[in-house]
Design a protein around this motif. Structure first.
Motif, PDB file in Angstrom:
ATOM      1  N   LEU A 130       0.476  -1.796  -0.001  1.00  0.00           N
ATOM      2  CA  LEU A 130      -0.371  -0.404  -0.389  1.00  0.00           C
ATOM      3  C   LEU A 130       0.533   1.342   0.594  1.00  0.00           C
ATOM      4  O   LEU A 130       1.828   1.373   0.381  1.00  0.00           O
ATOM      5  CB  LEU A 130      -0.757  -0.095   1.225  1.00  0.00           C
ATOM      6  N   LEU A 131       0.778   2.538  -1.129  1.00  0.00           N
ATOM      7  CA  LEU A 131       1.039   3.792  -0.204  1.00  0.00           C
ATOM      8  C   LEU A 131      -0.145   4.444  -0.599  1.00  0.00           C
ATOM      9  O   LEU A 131      -0.690   5.132  -1.170  1.00  0.00           O
ATOM     10  CB  LEU A 131       1.878   4.142  -2.002  1.00  0.00           C
ATOM     11  N   LEU A 132      -0.345   5.181   0.173  1.00  0.00           N
ATOM     12  CA  LEU A 132      -1.059   6.483   1.047  1.00  0.00           C
ATOM     13  C   LEU A 132      -0.869   7.357   1.266  1.00  0.00           C
ATOM     14  O   LEU A 132      -0.033   7.648   1.974  1.00  0.00           O
ATOM     15  CB  LEU A 132      -1.889   5.318   1.771  1.00  0.00           C
ATOM     16  N   LEU A 133      -0.634   8.447   0.819  1.00  0.00           N
ATOM     17  CA  LEU A 133      -0.677   9.909   0.147  1.00  0.00           C
ATOM     18  C   LEU A 133      -1.485  10.838   0.918  1.00  0.00           C
ATOM     19  O   LEU A 133      -2.493  10.906   0.841  1.00  0.00           O
ATOM     20  CB  LEU A 133       0.555   9.369  -0.950  1.00  0.00           C
ATOM     21  N   ASN A 134      -0.498  11.999   0.753  1.00  0.00           N
ATOM     22  CA  ASN A 134      -1.705  12.561   1.511  1.00  0.00           C
ATOM     23  C   ASN A 134      -0.682  14.935   0.357  1.00  0.00           C
ATOM     24  O   ASN A 134       0.114  14.476   1.096  1.00  0.00           O
ATOM     25  CB  ASN A 134      -1.556  13.311   2.063  1.00  0.00           C
ATOM     26  N   ALA A 135      -0.443  14.747  -0.178  1.00  0.00           N
ATOM     27  CA  ALA A 135      -0.242  15.936  -0.664  1.00  0.00           C
ATOM     28  C   ALA A 135      -1.052  17.609  -1.256  1.00  0.00           C
ATOM     29  O   ALA A 135      -2.275  16.866  -1.840  1.00  0.00           O
ATOM     30  CB  ALA A 135       0.333  16.030  -2.145  1.00  0.00           C
ATOM     31  N   THR A 136      -0.723  18.696  -0.505  1.00  0.00           N
ATOM     32  CA  THR A 136      -1.568  20.021  -0.847  1.00  0.00           C
ATOM     33  C   THR A 136      -1.067  20.316  -2.130  1.00  0.00           C
ATOM     34  O   THR A 136       0.869  20.592  -2.491  1.00  0.00           O
ATOM     35  CB  THR A 136      -1.132  20.611   0.216  1.00  0.00           C
TER      36      THR A 136
END
Length: 247
Positions: A130-136
Motif C-alpha cells: 500500500l502507498l497512501l499519500l496526502n499532498a497539498t
C-alpha cells in the motif's frame, strides 16, 4: 466510467482523490473558490496523465471550522471529516487499489489528510503493497515567484494575490472590485510552532494577503507551476516499485 471499467483497471493504477472546500473567500471572491481552483489543477493534470491514473470526483466539503463565522461557509466537523476522508480511501482499498493520494486544495484539510493516511496505514499494517499519500498542491516544491518576478507573495494566503490571480485566470466574472480590498498582513502566529486560530481573529474581511496585486497572467504562472508539481508527484507514484520506502 461504469463499475466494470473501474474494476478492470490494474490495481497499481494511482487513484487521485481531490479534496477542497466551500468557505468564505473575503468580499471579492465566491465561497466555491478552493474547489474551482483545485478543479482546474486536476483538469490540467488529467490532460497530461489521461488513462494512466484514476481520478475520482472532487470532494467539495472540507474542514473549514475556522471560517464558520463568515456566512456561506460549509464544513464537516474535524472528526467527522477524518472519518469522511478515511472512508473515501478505504473504499478504494476495498476495490483493490494499492496507490492512493489525497490531492488537497484547502489549507484546513492538510492536517486531517496527513492524519488519515497515517491511521489507515496502521489499520492495514499487514499489507506490504500500500502507498497512501496526502499532498497539498501548493506545497509540492514549486516556486512560482521564481518564474514571474511580479509575484510578491512567497507562500499561499487566503483569497490573496495567488488565489485571486488564479481565479482571474479561469473565472474573472466571479471576482469583484479589487480596489475595495486592502492588504492583510500574514503576521507571525508564534511560528515556527503551530497556533490554534479562527479566521476572524486574523482578518475582519476574511482574506489574508493583498488581492490588489492579482492578475490573470500571474494566475497562469501559478496554475502551470502547481499542475507540473502535481503531475510530477503522481508520476512518482507510477514509478514506485511497490515495496520500497523511497519514492
Amino acid at each position: 466510467m461504469n463499475w466494470p471499467a473501474v474494476a478492470a483497471l490494474p490495481k497499481t493504477t494511482p487513484v487521485v482523490i481531490p479534496i477542497a472546500a466551500i468557505e468564505q473567500h473575503g468580499h471579492h471572491m465566491p465561497v466555491f473558490t478552493d474547489s474551482l481552483l483545485l478543479g482546474e489543477v486536476i483538469r490540467r493534470a488529467h490532460e497530461q496523465l489521461k488513462t494512466k491514473v484514476l481520478f475520482t470526483p472532487l470532494m467539495w466539503l472540507g474542514n473549514s471550522e475556522h471560517h464558520i463565522d463568515f456566512a456561506g461557509t460549509m464544513t464537516a466537523a474535524p472528526r467527522v471529516y477524518l472519518d469522511l476522508l478515511s472512508n473515501l480511501i478505504d473504499n478504494m482499498i476495498t476495490h483493490g487499489f494499492q496507490r492512493i493520494v489525497l490531492v488537497n486544495g484547502h489549507g484546513g484539510n492538510h492536517v486531517p489528510g496527513q492524519q488519515v493516511v497515517f491511521e489507515l496505514r496502521q489499520k492495514h499494517r499487514q499489507r506490504n503493497d500500500l502507498l497512501l499519500l496526502n499532498a497539498t498542491y501548493w506545497l509540492l516544491g514549486g516556486k512560482p515567484y521564481e518564474l514571474d518576478s511580479a509575484l510578491e507573495q512567497r507562500r499561499m494566503g487566503h483569497a490573496c494575490e495567488w488565489e485571486t490571480s488564479m481565479m482571474l485566470r479561469i473565472r474573472p466574472d466571479l471576482v469583484t472590485d479589487l480596489n475595495k480590498t486592502v492588504n492583510v498582513d500574514f503576521g507571525n502566529p508564534f511560528e515556527p510552532g503551530s497556533r490554534g486560530w479562527i479566521t476572524k481573529e486574523r482578518t475582519p474581511t476574511g482574506h489574508i494577503g493583498d488581492p490588489r496585486k492579482a492578475t490573470a497572467e500571474k494566475g497562469e504562472t501559478l496554475f502551470s507551476v502547481f499542475t507540473a508539481d502535481v503531475v510530477t508527484y503522481i508520476e512518482r507514484m507510477l514509478a514506485w516499485d511497490g515495496k520500497s520506502w523511497n519514492g
